[in-house]
Design an enzyme around this catalytic site. Structure first.
Site, mmCIF file in Angstrom:
data_model
loop_
_atom_site.group_PDB
_atom_site.id
_atom_site.type_symbol
_atom_site.label_atom_id
_atom_site.label_comp_id
_atom_site.label_asym_id
_atom_site.label_seq_id
_atom_site.Cartn_x
_atom_site.Cartn_y
_atom_site.Cartn_z
ATOM 1 N N GLU A 215 0.880 -1.290 0.074
ATOM 2 C CA GLU A 215 0.030 0.056 -0.026
ATOM 3 C C GLU A 215 0.873 1.205 -0.131
ATOM 4 O O GLU A 215 1.956 1.129 0.483
ATOM 5 C CB GLU A 215 -1.065 0.033 1.332
ATOM 6 C CG GLU A 215 -1.865 1.281 1.226
ATOM 7 C CD GLU A 215 -2.533 1.220 2.694
ATOM 8 O OE1 GLU A 215 -3.626 1.836 2.547
ATOM 9 O OE2 GLU A 215 -2.069 0.799 3.591
ATOM 10 N N LYS B 178 -9.411 1.102 -2.581
ATOM 11 C CA LYS B 178 -9.684 0.769 -1.012
ATOM 12 C C LYS B 178 -11.217 1.154 -0.728
ATOM 13 O O LYS B 178 -11.583 2.402 -0.845
ATOM 14 C CB LYS B 178 -8.521 1.446 -0.228
ATOM 15 C CG LYS B 178 -8.795 0.970 1.171
ATOM 16 C CD LYS B 178 -7.672 1.546 1.971
ATOM 17 C CE LYS B 178 -7.509 1.258 3.426
ATOM 18 N NZ LYS B 178 -6.465 1.623 4.113
ATOM 19 N N CYS C 97 -5.036 -3.212 2.862
ATOM 20 C CA CYS C 97 -4.676 -2.975 4.246
ATOM 21 C C CYS C 97 -5.849 -3.092 5.051
ATOM 22 O O CYS C 97 -6.412 -4.366 5.414
ATOM 23 C CB CYS C 97 -4.094 -1.513 4.328
ATOM 24 S SG CYS C 97 -3.437 -1.067 5.880
#
Length: 286
Positions: free
Chosen positions: A43, A115, A156
């Site tokens: 990330e 995300k 993440c």
């Protein structure tokens, strides 16, 4: 049977995207030398910068982004699938996408994923994060069909939302991903158990490249880039600081094998949720 070598690149990205792109080039070459056909980065590959004004000053749209251009060139030059775990992309209205990009061996973008879950948390010792103040959340999960595996994309904090990974597994994903910049605090507490849980409960490989060490902007990330098999065994793992290239052989037959032993995806049953007020008298009778 499909076998391929996967690599996870551990980085300590700074605040300058051009310097990070140079590091990316060097680590990709190292992964290729180790035989990797699928390479994943962490990330925020392009820049780790917690100051919003400073971040916005170096951001570009996708077409002009140095990491995007570099990754496209690297994928084509080396003939590999290069998965940029994420990089910050300007999307207008003073907002940013935390975007993963998967490049095919011809250099084209084969898949994009923004995300979905924003890291808005208040941790111990005054550590607090509000990703939603900077990043525009994605709304669509992405299952990428590679020649050698079906791959579910996440980033993440997404790893804490098992329904996302279960959706990928039910759709046929054999490889799950959660490239990250986990904080040291949350990583020490939860990184390994979350990564192994997503692999085990879905009978899938889990590949998560990570940021590691103390960054220019002052934050400290946990590292421990990891590759896990469908039975929960750790195939490869990096340390807690500094750059690393880890690799493992992925045999997708192991997915069917694990799901055959514990067919929990087939055994899912619908259920209803009932809530009752348990009075003292009722509790005694129970």
């Amino acid at each position: 049977m499909t076998r391929f070598t996967a690599a996870a690149l551990q980085m300590r990205s700074g605040t300058d995207p051009e310097e990070n792109a140079e590091t990316l080039s060097r680590l990709v070459a190292e992964a290729v030398a180790k035989g990797a056909g699928y390479i994943q980065t962490p990330e925020m590959t392009g820049a780790v910068q917690k100051n919003r004004k400073a971040l916005m000053a170096v951001l570009k749209g996708e077409d002009d982004d140095i990491v995007v251009r570099t990754a496209s060139s690297l994928a084509e030059r080396h003939g590999v699938y290069l998965h940029i775990g994420s990089t910050a992309i300007a999307v207008g209205d003073d907002m940013v996408a935390n975007r993963a990009l998967l490049f095919a061996p011809d250099g084209t973008v084969a898949a994009r994923y923004d995300k979905i879950h924003m890291f808005d948390v208040d941790l111990d010792n005054g550590e607090s994060w509000r990703e939603s103040a900077v990043y525009r959340p994605g709304e669509t999960a992405l299952l990428a069909n590679l020649p050698f595996a079906r791959l579910g994309m996440a980033i993440c904090y997404d790893v804490r939302f098992p329904d996302l990974f279960r959706s990928y597994a039910l759709a046929g994903a054999e490889v799950l991903t959660a490239p990250a910049a986990f904080t040291k605090q949350t990583g020490e507490a939860h990184w390994h158990v979350l990564q192994r849980a997503r692999a085990i409960e879905n009978g899938a490989f889990m590949i998560s490249a990570a940021q590691a060490g103390v960054h220019e902007d002052g934050r400290e990330t946990f590292g421990h880039s990891i590759i896990i098999d469908p039975w929960g065994h750790v195939l490869a793992e990096a340390g807690d600081v500094g750059e690393a290239v880890i690799t493992a052989e992925i045999d997708t037959d192991q997915v069917a094998e694990a799901r055959g032993k514990v067919p929990n995806l087939k055994n899912i049953r619908p259920f209803s949720l009932e809530e009752r007020q348990a009075t003292q008298a009722g509790a005694e009778k129970a």
